[in-house]
Design a protein around this motif. Structure first.
Motif, PDB file in Angstrom:
ATOM      1  N   MET A   1       0.992  -1.168   0.155  1.00  0.00           N
ATOM      2  CA  MET A   1       0.009   0.094   0.190  1.00  0.00           C
ATOM      3  C   MET A   1       0.886   1.264  -0.006  1.00  0.00           C
ATOM      4  O   MET A   1       1.867   1.463   0.764  1.00  0.00           O
TER       5      MET A   1
ATOM      6  N   GLY B   1      -5.008   3.355  -6.188  1.00  0.00           N
ATOM      7  CA  GLY B   1      -5.924   3.059  -4.867  1.00  0.00           C
ATOM      8  C   GLY B   1      -6.917   3.748  -4.734  1.00  0.00           C
ATOM      9  O   GLY B   1      -7.301   4.782  -5.532  1.00  0.00           O
TER      10      GLY B   1
ATOM     11  N   MET C   1      -6.649  -3.693  -1.002  1.00  0.00           N
ATOM     12  CA  MET C   1      -7.466  -4.216  -2.355  1.00  0.00           C
ATOM     13  C   MET C   1      -7.106  -5.542  -2.990  1.00  0.00           C
ATOM     14  O   MET C   1      -5.943  -6.089  -3.041  1.00  0.00           O
TER      15      MET C   1
ATOM     16  N   ILE D   1      -4.884   6.834   0.464  1.00  0.00           N
ATOM     17  CA  ILE D   1      -3.967   5.567  -0.182  1.00  0.00           C
ATOM     18  C   ILE D   1      -4.238   5.792  -1.841  1.00  0.00           C
ATOM     19  O   ILE D   1      -5.325   5.407  -2.255  1.00  0.00           O
TER      20      ILE D   1
ATOM     21  N   PHE E   1      -1.264   1.017  -5.006  1.00  0.00           N
ATOM     22  CA  PHE E   1      -0.594  -0.322  -4.650  1.00  0.00           C
ATOM     23  C   PHE E   1       0.463  -0.648  -5.354  1.00  0.00           C
ATOM     24  O   PHE E   1       0.196  -1.198  -6.577  1.00  0.00           O
TER      25      PHE E   1
END
Length: 517
Positions: free
Chosen positions: A281, A323, A329, A480, A483
């Motif tokens: 993340m 994200g 996720m 966020i 990823f």
């Protein structure tokens, strides 16, 4: 101390290898080469390069903190459970587990497995290991994960069964069994660096802290003997050193490579790289208890300032996916029904105006401590300027960055590796969480988590986790934005490296499943 490291394998040798000697091919979601068991080949030594921790390194699995520590521990030891690719707990030394109706007692049955000295793994070994981890005089990383267990009341029920008594109902107790660092060691084990004994796929041969560790195949491993004869984990702290060692043929596996490296050398084909999709993340962390981020309108404005695709393309060289301000996720319980947030500078300006923060100036802490951090800070600074926000980027020390940002500052670059969504909540988002970097402290949110943990029905529990995530999506402190793929480089003859395995999950660093063609 006996040392069977490869002759000539020195850090200066790593750095001296010529980067132009070969090039890298980026492999997508497929594993590194052939994974058909019929085509496996037995034998040989695989040399794997990781960033290490210097002369203070140890083979004590309960002190594992770095990826190199975890890879060595996984070679030597087993846990009761480990996390699958979706971060659900999968049985390992535990053959099965079963809760009582109130979820405060769990019966764990062990599979038949032996330690390297031929002694069976027993319930007494499990309780000894967990009590050692929970020792208040120690600072073992898994201690917080084992906190729900009343280890004084828990007991062995026969040689291969443990009754765990919990302090409160815990629906996700298998996650505790799979916790990072919760390895099982023999009762009475105390010499971890000279004579470590585990039940993992490889036996100990030698260890030179900060330099290398050598392991040999354990033929009686409960899941079947590894294909390799030997595994050597060598230390190369700089990414360039790991790449050059791979290019120069000094290692066959290089961990944690930068996306810019892969992009620069893509398509030339002498060595390969495997992307572990969505492993890390990538976020900006806002302190929700201090100005300006104690105003949820400012936090929402920052959510809307971010151009996530630009951040992924620029900071990660495209090696990742955007994200949506929620952790995990693709993991179990992830709230994927929420709409994908996009940049909306007009809405961001309007929110800032309502909050009285039209000419806001904030400091963004960052560091070269992780790939993409400094690049992301610069990109976000420019994005924020378009909304009338001045972002001053402040560079922090690589050595102290992670401890510094837990309490200091208001906005910082942040990342996290793989863990269950439940663990992310419990470790980072409850009022008493020890790594609550956003200072998110809400009694009603804590109560929802406790309710989820005492809910036996999985569908009902998933609905509670979704409620918590909707709250975080609307007003949480984690922006966020992406990823990141974890990138591993391998020699062309390395086969069986699993690509669908985020870092720190079961199939990451599974050297017992790798072979040399």
């Amino acid at each position: 101390m006996h040392d069977e490291r490869l002759p000539g394998l020195r850090r200066r040798g790593f750095l001296a290898a010529t980067a132009g000697a070969a090039a890298l091919t980026v492999v997508g979601c497929d594993s590194s080469g052939d994974t058909d068991p019929k085509n496996t080949r037995r034998g040989g030594r695989l040399r794997a390069a990781f960033a290490g921790g210097g002369a203070s390194e140890t083979l004590d699995p309960h002190k594992a903190n770095l990826f190199a520590d975890a890879a060595r521990a996984k070679a030597l030891y087993d846990k009761l459970a480990d996390f699958g690719a979706d971060l659900s707990a999968q049985p390992r030394l535990a053959e099965k587990w079963e809760p009582n109706k109130t979820l405060d007692r769990w019966q764990v049955t062990l599979r038949q497995a032996d330690f390297h000295d031929g002694k069976p793994v027993t319930a007494r070994d499990v309780l000894h290991s967990y009590r050692r981890i929970a020792d208040p005089k120690q600072a073992f990383r898994a201690k917080a994960s084992l906190e729900p267990i009343d280890l004084d009341a828990s007991r062995a029920v026969g040689e291969r069964s443990v009754e765990f008594v919990l302090k409160r109902p815990t629906a996700e107790f298998p996650n505790v069994l799979a916790a990072f660092g919760a390895y099982i060691v023999p009762e009475g084990a105390d010499d971890f660096d000279r004579r470590p004994i585990g039940s993992g796929p490889f036996r100990f041969v030698s260890f030179a802290p900060g330099r290398s560790a050598l392991f040999r195949r354990f033929d009686d491993y409960w899941e079947g003997a590894p294909h390799l004869d030997e595994l050597e984990i060598v230390v190369a702290n700089e990414e360039s050193a790991r790449v050059n060692a791979l290019l120069g043929g000094q290692v066959e596996y290089a961990h944690e490579l930068n996306p810019t490296t892969a992009r620069a050398h893509q398509g030339r084909g002498q060595i390969e790289m495997v992307r572990l999709r969505g492993s890390a993340m990538q976020a900006f962390c806002m302190k929700t208890d201090r100005p300006p981020f104690d105003d949820k309108r400012v936090r929402e404005a920052f959510f809307l300032i971010a151009d996530r695709k630009e951040l992924v393309d620029g900071a990660l060289s495209g090696a990742g996916q955007i994200g949506n301000d929620l952790f995990g996720m693709g993991y179990e319980y992830y709230a994927d029904s929420l709409p994908q947030r996009t940049q909306d500078l007009d809405r961001a300006r309007a929110l800032l105006k309502k909050a009285g923060a039209e000419k806001l100036r904030v400091t963004l802490d960052t560091s070269a401590v992780a790939a993409g951090f400094t690049e992301a800070a610069g990109i976000f600074r420019d994005q924020a300027a378009k909304a009338g926000v001045t972002v001053d980027v402040r560079m922090g020390s690589k050595d102290s960055y992670w401890s510094d940002i837990l309490d200091s500052g208001t906005l910082c670059c942040y990342r996290s590796g793989a863990m269950p969504i439940e663990a992310h909540i419990s470790q980072r988002l409850l009022t008493d969480s020890t790594t609550n970097a956003t200072h998110w402290r809400h009694a009603d949110f804590d109560a929802l988590y406790r309710q989820a943990q005492s809910t036996r029905d999985k569908t009902e529990r998933a609905a509670l986790y979704e409620r918590m995530q909707r709250r975080l999506y609307a007003e949480g402190g984690f922006l966020i934005w992406g990823f990141a793929d974890w990138i591993i480089g391998t020699a062309k003859n390395v086969k069986g490296v699993e690509a669908n395995a985020p870092a720190n999950t079961l199939d990451w660093a599974r050297f017992d499943k790798v072979w040399l063609a």
